[in-house]
Motif scaffolding. Structure first.
Motif, short mmCIF file in Angstrom:
data_model
loop_
_atom_site.label_atom_id
_atom_site.label_comp_id
_atom_site.label_asym_id
_atom_site.label_seq_id
_atom_site.Cartn_x
_atom_site.Cartn_y
_atom_site.Cartn_z
N ALA A 3 0.84 -1.17 0.00
CA ALA A 3 0.00 0.00 0.00
C ALA A 3 0.89 1.23 0.00
N PHE A 4 0.32 2.38 -0.33
CA PHE A 4 1.02 3.66 -0.37
C PHE A 4 2.20 3.62 -1.31
N SER A 5 2.13 2.77 -2.32
CA SER A 5 3.34 2.59 -3.12
C SER A 5 3.50 3.60 -4.22
N SER A 6 2.47 4.35 -4.55
CA SER A 6 2.56 5.25 -5.68
C SER A 6 2.63 6.70 -5.25
N PRO A 7 3.78 7.35 -5.47
CA PRO A 7 3.89 8.74 -5.07
C PRO A 7 3.54 9.73 -6.16
N ASP A 144 4.85 -3.74 -11.68
CA ASP A 144 5.04 -3.36 -10.29
C ASP A 144 5.66 -4.49 -9.48
N ALA A 145 5.19 -5.70 -9.67
CA ALA A 145 5.66 -6.84 -8.89
C ALA A 145 5.39 -8.13 -9.65
N VAL A 146 6.10 -9.20 -9.28
CA VAL A 146 5.86 -10.52 -9.88
C VAL A 146 5.64 -11.58 -8.80
N GLY A 147 5.50 -11.15 -7.55
CA GLY A 147 5.30 -12.10 -6.46
C GLY A 147 4.75 -11.41 -5.24
N TYR A 175 6.50 7.27 -17.35
CA TYR A 175 6.66 7.06 -15.92
C TYR A 175 5.57 6.10 -15.46
N ARG A 176 5.97 5.02 -14.78
CA ARG A 176 5.00 4.12 -14.16
C ARG A 176 5.68 3.43 -12.99
N TYR A 177 5.13 3.64 -11.82
CA TYR A 177 5.75 3.20 -10.58
C TYR A 177 5.95 1.69 -10.58
N SER A 178 7.15 1.24 -10.19
CA SER A 178 7.47 -0.18 -10.19
C SER A 178 8.39 -0.53 -9.03
N ASN A 179 7.96 -1.48 -8.21
CA ASN A 179 8.82 -1.99 -7.16
C ASN A 179 9.98 -2.80 -7.72
N LEU A 180 9.74 -3.49 -8.83
CA LEU A 180 10.75 -4.39 -9.37
C LEU A 180 12.04 -3.68 -9.76
N GLY A 181 11.93 -2.45 -10.25
CA GLY A 181 13.15 -1.73 -10.61
C GLY A 181 14.10 -1.62 -9.44
N PHE A 182 13.56 -1.38 -8.24
CA PHE A 182 14.40 -1.23 -7.07
C PHE A 182 14.89 -2.57 -6.55
N THR A 183 14.16 -3.65 -6.82
CA THR A 183 14.66 -4.99 -6.52
C THR A 183 15.92 -5.26 -7.33
N PHE A 184 15.89 -4.92 -8.61
CA PHE A 184 17.07 -5.13 -9.45
C PHE A 184 18.20 -4.20 -9.05
N LEU A 185 17.89 -2.99 -8.60
CA LEU A 185 18.95 -2.12 -8.10
C LEU A 185 19.62 -2.71 -6.87
N ALA A 186 18.84 -3.35 -5.99
CA ALA A 186 19.43 -4.01 -4.83
C ALA A 186 20.37 -5.13 -5.27
#
Length: 480
Positions: A3-7, A144-147, A175-186
């Motif tokens: 939740a609250f994932s889209s700024p 945004d996510a795959v799991g 622009y489209r908010y994605s959690n996965l991009g930051f997973t790959f950055l990690a």
């Protein structure tokens, strides 16, 4: 699920969406004066009376000038919320990942133009050219996510699912908010440093700066951790009862404390935690959050500018149990943080209310409704019909229905507040979190109807205010 994932400006609160006018009043004085302190205390009292539980704190030039809690961090032991209570900070994790990436770029160990193919074998052709900068600024086109956040899933599984997924748009085109991009950055951080993401962040950046309770499992302290309204601590309510999995890594699930967050915000802004060049890289407004949006995205943070207040940096994050919000008023020297373990009065609402108190602006904290244990029917009134249309819209999973609602039911001013993609992203989040919610309360006032929607999973009742004109068009929307 986060939740609250889209700024995006229109969806900045996701589960708690507030459409407000920009702040226009200056902040006077080097320190909080008595009148300002009284406003902050009164505003926090209003938040607590409305149902806010958690903690809020403000620092000026590194000195804490306001810190208050409401409710209990652990009702079983009567432990109160304090500056040292650990919370899940959710997608604020992205701000830490962005900081770490900026440091590696500044040190010459990484280029913002480096691609996925430079780090990982077997990247499919459509994703091989995705750059570090595109992932940092949500322009990579990744889903945004795959799991699931609560699963016990390793890096290889998340990587392979991402490689097999379809892109949402060509890299760099939107622009489209994605959690996965930051997973790959990690994962890139781990490849470059030879350390785990957490070890590099905690041991190389945070602990040397005296920030000792921010991280994942290595810093988690059950005796400090907040519980949700069902008595579950972060390890269960956010991580699934085990160490964070790779659906969370780098994009969500970090724990921190209000004290640590204020120290981090101040050190980040003052460039004492990383170099001034790295700070400037991270804080630059790289990409507008949708066509016409008033805000930009930097390295894992939102960048805004108010003509009187000046530069503003922030991010929020959370899940069904916890949500948090940090905000820096850079030209005024203020750092703010709020965090909560419930959804009825969000951390985002708390920050908006406290910033208004700092600046001497009016802010109405919504009072709690009388909640019914049984579902409540909508009244056969103009407001009831407006609410029924809204609820039918968010129950649909058809994007064309959401688009039609924006085009035909929102007022011109509401529609112009954000680009269509911003509206649609907000609708996606609202649909995901409220499509099965029951009406637990209804209150009507002139040109507005206020609902209490009960989350069937958690039992939380979330306030929803819909303002409307005489023709039934929606002129304002507030969730949380």
């Amino acid at each position: 699920m986060k939740a609250f994932s889209s700024p995006l400006a229109i969806a900045r609160l996701a589960l708690a969406v507030t459409i407000v006018s920009p702040l226009v009043a200056p902040i006077a004085g080097a320190q909080t004066d008595r009148a300002q302190q009284a406003r902050l205390e009164a505003r926090f009292d209003e938040l607590a009376e409305a149902g806010f539980t958690g903690f809020a704190a403000i620092a000026h030039e590194g000195e804490i000038i306001f810190a208050r809690g409401a409710g209990l961090a652990d009702p079983e032991t009567n432990r109160p919320f304090t500056l040292d209570t650990q919370f899940d900070i959710g997608s604020i994790t992205k701000s830490y990942t962005g900081m770490a990436i900026a440091r590696l770029i500044d040190e010459g160990r990484l280029s913002a133009d480096a691609t996925l193919a430079d780090f990982f074998p077997g990247v499919p052709a459509d994703k091989a050219g995705i750059t570090v900068l595109q992932m940092l600024t949500h322009t990579a086109g990744l889903p945004d996510a795959v799991g699931d956040d609560f699963s016990d899933e390793g890096w290889e599984s998340v990587r392979d699912k991402t490689f097999a997924a379809e892109l949402l748009h060509a890299p760099g085109s939107a622009y489209r908010y994605s959690n996965l991009g930051f997973t790959f950055l990690a994962a890139i951080i781990e490849t470059i440093t030879g350390q785990s993401y957490e070890d590099y962040l905690v041991n190389e950046i945070l602990v040397p700066a005296g920030i000792e309770h921010t991280g994942y499992q290595s810093v988690y302290d059950d005796a400090l951790a907040a519980r949700n309204r069902h008595g579950e601590a972060v390890i269960d309510a956010s991580w699934g009862g085990h160490a964070p999995n790779w659906n969370l890594m780098g994009n969500g699930g970090l724990v921190s404390t209000p004290r640590d967050m204020l120290a981090w915000e101040t050190a980040y802004q003052n460039a004492t935690i990383i170099s001034p060049r790295a700070r400037d890289l991270a804080f630059a407004p790289y990409i507008r959050e949708g066509e016409g949006a008033p805000s930009f995205y930097g390295f894992g943070l939102v960048v805004e500018y108010d003509p009187v207040i000046g530069r503003i940096y922030w991010h929020n994050g959370g899940n069904r149990s916890f949500n948090s919000h940090w905000r820096v008023l850079a030209d005024q020297g203020y750092a703010l943080f709020a965090t909560t373990n419930q959804r009825g009065v969000s951390a985002d609402t708390a920050i908006e209310a406290l910033v208004a108190a700092l600046t001497g602006q009016e802010f109405e904290v919504q009072r709690p409704l009388e909640i019914s244990a049984d579902p409540v029917a909508l009244p056969d009134t103009a407001g009831g019909r407006v609410a029924a249309e809204f609820l039918a819209m968010i129950a649909s999973d058809d994007e064309s229905v959401w688009r039609d609602y924006v085009l035909n039911r929102m007022s011109d001013e509401m529609r112009a507040f954000a680009p269509m993609e911003g509206h649609l992203e907000m609708m996606r989040q609202i649909h995901q979190d409220f499509m099965d919610a029951q009406i637990a309360a209804v209150f009507e006032s002139e040109n507005a109807i206020r609902l209490g929607l009960r989350d069937p999973l958690t039992g939380d009742v979330i306030p929803v205010v819909i303002e409307y004109a005489a023709d039934g068009s929606v002129t304002g929307l507030l969730l949380g």
